[in-house]
Design a protein around this motif. Structure first.
Motif, short mmCIF file in Angstrom:
data_model
loop_
_atom_site.label_atom_id
_atom_site.label_comp_id
_atom_site.label_asym_id
_atom_site.label_seq_id
_atom_site.Cartn_x
_atom_site.Cartn_y
_atom_site.Cartn_z
N GLU A 33 0.72 -1.07 -0.10
CA GLU A 33 0.02 0.09 0.05
C GLU A 33 0.87 1.17 -0.19
OE1 GLU A 33 -3.35 0.75 2.63
OE2 GLU A 33 -3.79 -1.16 2.03
N GLU A 34 1.86 1.30 1.05
CA GLU A 34 2.64 2.47 0.82
C GLU A 34 3.76 2.65 -0.42
OE1 GLU A 34 5.30 2.22 4.37
OE2 GLU A 34 4.10 3.29 5.48
N ALA A 35 4.06 1.46 -0.84
CA ALA A 35 4.69 1.66 -2.31
C ALA A 35 3.81 1.80 -3.32
CB ALA A 35 5.59 0.64 -2.46
N LEU A 54 12.98 4.09 2.11
CA LEU A 54 12.70 3.09 3.36
C LEU A 54 14.13 2.27 3.50
CD1 LEU A 54 9.27 1.76 3.19
CD2 LEU A 54 10.27 3.35 4.52
N ALA A 55 14.78 1.96 2.24
CA ALA A 55 16.07 1.21 2.38
C ALA A 55 17.18 2.03 2.87
CB ALA A 55 16.27 0.24 0.98
N GLY A 56 16.93 3.32 3.07
CA GLY A 56 18.14 4.04 3.51
C GLY A 56 18.99 4.79 2.49
N HIS A 57 18.41 4.95 1.26
CA HIS A 57 19.02 5.66 0.34
C HIS A 57 19.17 7.30 0.16
CE1 HIS A 57 20.41 1.68 -1.00
NE2 HIS A 57 19.60 1.58 -1.84
N GLY A 58 17.98 7.93 0.96
CA GLY A 58 17.99 9.26 0.92
C GLY A 58 16.67 9.66 1.41
N TRP A 59 16.46 10.88 1.02
CA TRP A 59 15.17 11.65 1.16
C TRP A 59 14.48 12.20 -0.05
CZ3 TRP A 59 20.04 13.68 2.22
CH2 TRP A 59 20.19 15.04 1.59
N TYR A 104 17.17 3.96 -9.72
CA TYR A 104 16.91 2.67 -8.69
C TYR A 104 16.10 1.57 -9.38
CZ TYR A 104 18.43 6.04 -5.30
OH TYR A 104 19.27 7.04 -4.48
N VAL A 105 16.09 0.53 -8.92
CA VAL A 105 15.46 -0.44 -9.35
C VAL A 105 15.01 -1.50 -7.94
CG1 VAL A 105 17.48 -2.26 -9.61
CG2 VAL A 105 15.54 -2.54 -10.98
N THR A 106 14.15 -2.29 -8.01
CA THR A 106 13.57 -2.96 -6.78
C THR A 106 13.43 -4.47 -7.08
OG1 THR A 106 12.28 -0.98 -6.06
CG2 THR A 106 11.88 -3.12 -5.04
N VAL A 107 13.77 -5.53 -6.05
CA VAL A 107 13.53 -6.83 -6.02
C VAL A 107 12.91 -7.24 -5.02
CG1 VAL A 107 14.74 -9.09 -6.43
CG2 VAL A 107 15.76 -7.26 -7.57
N LEU A 108 11.48 -7.76 -5.18
CA LEU A 108 10.82 -8.27 -4.04
C LEU A 108 11.29 -9.56 -3.98
CD1 LEU A 108 7.27 -6.85 -5.05
CD2 LEU A 108 8.96 -5.81 -3.29
N THR A 109 11.30 -10.07 -2.40
CA THR A 109 11.56 -11.40 -2.31
C THR A 109 11.19 -11.88 -0.88
OG1 THR A 109 13.44 -13.00 -2.12
CG2 THR A 109 13.86 -10.76 -1.26
N SER A 135 6.55 2.26 -6.75
CA SER A 135 7.54 3.34 -6.65
C SER A 135 8.66 2.94 -6.11
CB SER A 135 6.83 4.45 -5.68
OG SER A 135 7.99 5.46 -5.33
N HIS A 136 9.82 3.12 -7.00
CA HIS A 136 11.26 2.86 -6.56
C HIS A 136 11.68 3.77 -5.48
CE1 HIS A 136 11.76 -0.72 -9.55
NE2 HIS A 136 11.62 0.21 -10.52
N LYS A 137 11.41 5.11 -5.74
CA LYS A 137 11.49 6.04 -4.80
C LYS A 137 11.37 5.72 -3.48
CE LYS A 137 9.82 9.59 -6.89
NZ LYS A 137 9.04 10.92 -7.29
N HIS A 138 9.71 5.43 -3.24
CA HIS A 138 9.46 5.02 -2.08
C HIS A 138 10.57 3.90 -1.41
CE1 HIS A 138 6.90 4.45 1.31
NE2 HIS A 138 6.87 3.06 1.15
#
Ligand code: B12
Ligand code: SF4
Ligand code: SF4
Length: 225
Positions: free
Chosen positions: A32-34, A127-132, A150-155, A120-123
């Motif tokens: 939901e947040e992403a 959360l993963a600590g890369h910035g604001w 950025y890119v995201t992998v869900l696992t 959202s890769h930014k979101h």
């Protein structure tokens, strides 16, 4: 599947860095947040989101004054290839460990009218600590500014989770001052999507760019280096 979350994290991070990735972090994944448009079958039920960032070339960005260049267009495409390929390879590694993994494309649109992607890769990156989220509405890393894609992998592979970092734009307004569409304001929420998007459509059409890119607010935000 190994339950060693710290060991799994270290192993995947080392692999990603070897591929050319500059930033690696992990967040708990909340669909939901992403603003996820995925179904559970497609990964919404996976509890961890790996966020990886590739740094852009400062030299290429320096060529941008008030519009994207052909060199930036090519660079943008290569950055996406590298991100997508690394996410692909990392997902295979995770699969070999007996876990599930869903690589989310760096730049694939699902809903063209609203310009929305799977998530959202930014979101996830925040959360993963890369910035604001900065005044330019982009994820700003303390070292590399907004000059990261950025890119995201869900696992569901057990992984150590990172924390968001503190930080903000302070007195800087560099991106606000140079945006050719006057689409930026003092707060990220003031980002005017319609103004920006209309401008990007013109660039794509009139300057042989062919993609909805610009780069002016990226160039303005180099971070501390
Ligand atoms: C579609 C898209 C666009 C569209 C529309 C963007 C938009 N609506 O913001 C257009 C073509 C205009 C665009 C432009 C650009 N983009 Co673009 N884009 C995307 C893409 C593919 C999907 C975005 C998406 O689906 N967002 C879904 C919405 C819900 O999420 P979001 O925009 O990230 O919004 C978050 C917050 O803003 C907030 N939020 C959003 N709406 C709302 C509403 C409410 C009520 C609240 C409370 C919060 C909130 O919550 C969201 C989740 O945290 C992403 C890749 C991706 N999958 O993330 C790249 C991406 C965002 N783009 C990127 C870039 C770099 C650009 C450009 C600089 C172009 C370029 N490459 O030269 C410009 C910058 C414009 C700007 N200043 O924001 C990068 C950003 C990297 C970074 N460091 O932040 C991304 C992440 C691509 C990548 N793989 O790295 N983009
Ligand atoms: S250029 Fe300055 S104001 Fe704009 S996002 Fe970067 S740090 Fe923030
Ligand atoms: S991408 Fe270009 S038009 Fe859009 S906000 Fe950034 S500088 Fe402005």
């Amino acid at each position: 599947m190994k339950a060693d979350s710290e060991g799994n994290y270290k192993e995947l991070k080392a692999f990603a860095l070897k591929q050319g990735i500059a930033l690696f972090g992990v967040a708990k994944f909340d669909p939901e947040e992403a603003r996820s448009l995925l179904s559970d079958r497609e990964g919404n039920d996976l509890p961890f989101a790996i966020s990886m960032g590739v740094r852009l070339s400062r030299t290429v960005l320096e060529g941008i004054v008030d519009r994207p260049t052909l060199l930036y267009q090519w660079h943008y495409r290569q950055a996406n290839y590298l991100l997508d390929r690394t996410a692909f390879l990392l997902s295979l590694q995770i699969q070999d460990k007996g876990a599930r993994a869903m690589p989310i494309p760096a730049s694939q649109i699902v809903d063209w009218k609203c310009q929305r992607a799977h998530l959202s890769h930014k979101h996830v990156a925040r959360l993963a600590g890369h910035g604001w989220i900065g005044r330019n509405n982009l994820l700003v890393n303390p070292r590399f500014g907004a000059q990261v894609r950025y890119v995201t992998v869900l696992t569901d592979l057990p992984l150590k989770v990172d924390e968001p970092v503190e930080g903000d734009c302070g007195d800087c307004r560099a991106c606000v001052e140079v945006c050719p569409a006057e689409a930026l304001g003092s707060m990220p929420e003031e980002y005017d999507f319609h103004r920006c998007f209309e401008n990007l459509k013109t660039f794509a059409r009139e300057h042989r760019i062919g993609h909805y890119i610009c780069g002016v607010c990226v160039r303005a935000c180099p971070g501390k280096g």
